[in-house]
Design an enzyme around this catalytic site. Sequence first.
Site, PDB file in Angstrom:
ATOM      1  N   ARG A  89       0.819  -1.222   0.000  1.00 26.12           N
ATOM      2  CA  ARG A  89       0.000   0.000   0.000  1.00 26.12           C
ATOM      3  C   ARG A  89       0.850   1.269   0.000  1.00 26.12           C
ATOM      4  NH1 ARG A  89      -5.280  -1.379   0.717  1.00 26.12           N
ATOM      5  NH2 ARG A  89      -5.661  -3.424   1.617  1.00 26.12           N
ATOM      6  N   SER A 194       7.186  -7.528   3.279  1.00 26.89           N
ATOM      7  CA  SER A 194       6.111  -8.079   2.456  1.00 26.89           C
ATOM      8  C   SER A 194       6.459  -7.939   0.978  1.00 26.89           C
ATOM      9  CB  SER A 194       4.794  -7.403   2.840  1.00 26.89           C
ATOM     10  OG  SER A 194       3.690  -8.136   2.392  1.00 26.89           O
ATOM     11  N   GLU A 300       0.727 -13.108   8.716  1.00 22.26           N
ATOM     12  CA  GLU A 300       2.086 -13.554   9.020  1.00 22.26           C
ATOM     13  C   GLU A 300       2.223 -15.069   8.894  1.00 22.26           C
ATOM     14  OE1 GLU A 300       6.020 -12.253   9.701  1.00 22.26           O
ATOM     15  OE2 GLU A 300       4.153 -11.287   9.083  1.00 22.26           O
ATOM     16  N   LEU A 302       0.911 -16.902   6.588  1.00 24.66           N
ATOM     17  CA  LEU A 302       1.195 -17.173   5.181  1.00 24.66           C
ATOM     18  C   LEU A 302       2.628 -16.785   4.838  1.00 24.66           C
ATOM     19  CD1 LEU A 302       0.182 -18.136   2.426  1.00 24.66           C
ATOM     20  CD2 LEU A 302      -0.564 -15.800   1.982  1.00 24.66           C
ATOM     21  N   HIS A 332       1.907  -9.591  11.207  1.00 24.91           N
ATOM     22  CA  HIS A 332       2.156  -8.801  10.007  1.00 24.91           C
ATOM     23  C   HIS A 332       1.856  -7.339  10.328  1.00 24.91           C
ATOM     24  CE1 HIS A 332       3.140  -9.685   5.816  1.00 24.91           C
ATOM     25  NE2 HIS A 332       2.313  -8.725   5.418  1.00 24.91           N
ATOM     26  N   TRP A 334       3.837  -3.292  11.703  1.00 25.43           N
ATOM     27  CA  TRP A 334       5.052  -2.484  11.720  1.00 25.43           C
ATOM     28  C   TRP A 334       5.892  -2.695  12.967  1.00 25.43           C
ATOM     29  CZ3 TRP A 334       7.386  -0.248   7.825  1.00 25.43           C
ATOM     30  CH2 TRP A 334       6.658   0.051   6.675  1.00 25.43           C
TER      31      TRP A 334
END
Length: 353
Positions: A89, A194, A300, A302, A332, A334
């Site tokens: 994003r 990611s 996370e 995956l 998943h 920051w």
Amino acid sequence: MRTLRRERGPVKTAAPGSWARRWAAGVSMALLVPIATAVTGGIAPASAGFNGNAFDFWVDSGMGPIKSRVLRAADGNTNRVVYVLDGMRAPETLNGWEIETDVPNALAAANINVVMPVGGMSSFYADWNAPSDFFGIAGNGAPSSGSGAGNALSGGPGKSYRYQWESFLTGDLRNALADRLGFNRYRNGVFGLSMGGSAALTLAAYHPDQFSFAGAYSGYLNISAPGMREAIRLAMLDAGGYNVDSMAPPWGPQWLRMDPFVFAPNLVGNNTRLWIAAGSGLPTSTDGPNMNTVNGMALEALALANTKSFEVRMATLGARNVTYSFPAFGIHAWNNWNDEALRMIPDLSANIG
């Protein structure tokens, strides 16, 4: 060759029983989270930050003028450089690492020059096959909100023109940094989260003279695995309304070239120093009991499966140039990537310049 090291991050404890119950509930709910959401590169955004010590660095490219943010090394050297890549994003204002973390300042304090490219939503920092469109219909020029498949026909980066991020990072930006700031063109580092983690390995695999170090946090390192292309398809729809088929045709050479599982022999042959990390999916004590945490656990999980697959692949190749970091806690989000970057900095510092 360097010895392979397996490293575990610090274990954080929680109140007895509390997170065990939340984890059990989270696992059950995570099964309901679409696999596609797992490649979007982050949970709900925090409020934007701005580092007054960094400066805008504009460079012309085949995509038009592209902004990066540059933070100079504390000791003023121009030899040690790292490129810091964002998630799916990625906004057009600031790089997520500047928005969400203090990692750029930590890198500068370690006497490393920090280059933060801005933009590239859903791009995988790749050279795309074509501008993103659907059924021959390009974006209509209306701004994209960056969230939701309703943006499929909206305007935005990479829709009226073809994404050429790999060419930009390894050509236009690299040359401009050298010519205008005197930055070293060789033995740079690159890392990301990611989408950016997958891209960091791609850049290092095909540009070994430029990148001697690459780091991937929660990356998607086996994108040709069953279901992954369709997961990426849906995730790119959600992150700005992009079409994966415009990026690379299915299962062709261009797609396989982007798959770390496939190009792993390049990384071994180049002896690129690698830092490969993924959290367990267990929340830390700072992750609140909310849907963002539940989603982050699934995302996370995956990433961890992809990363473990890549680890096995590298082992079959006899790789001895990798540090693996699998902290006992981390979703998943920051806070996980911030902690991972701080663990990585000494290894990065020792292998660039």
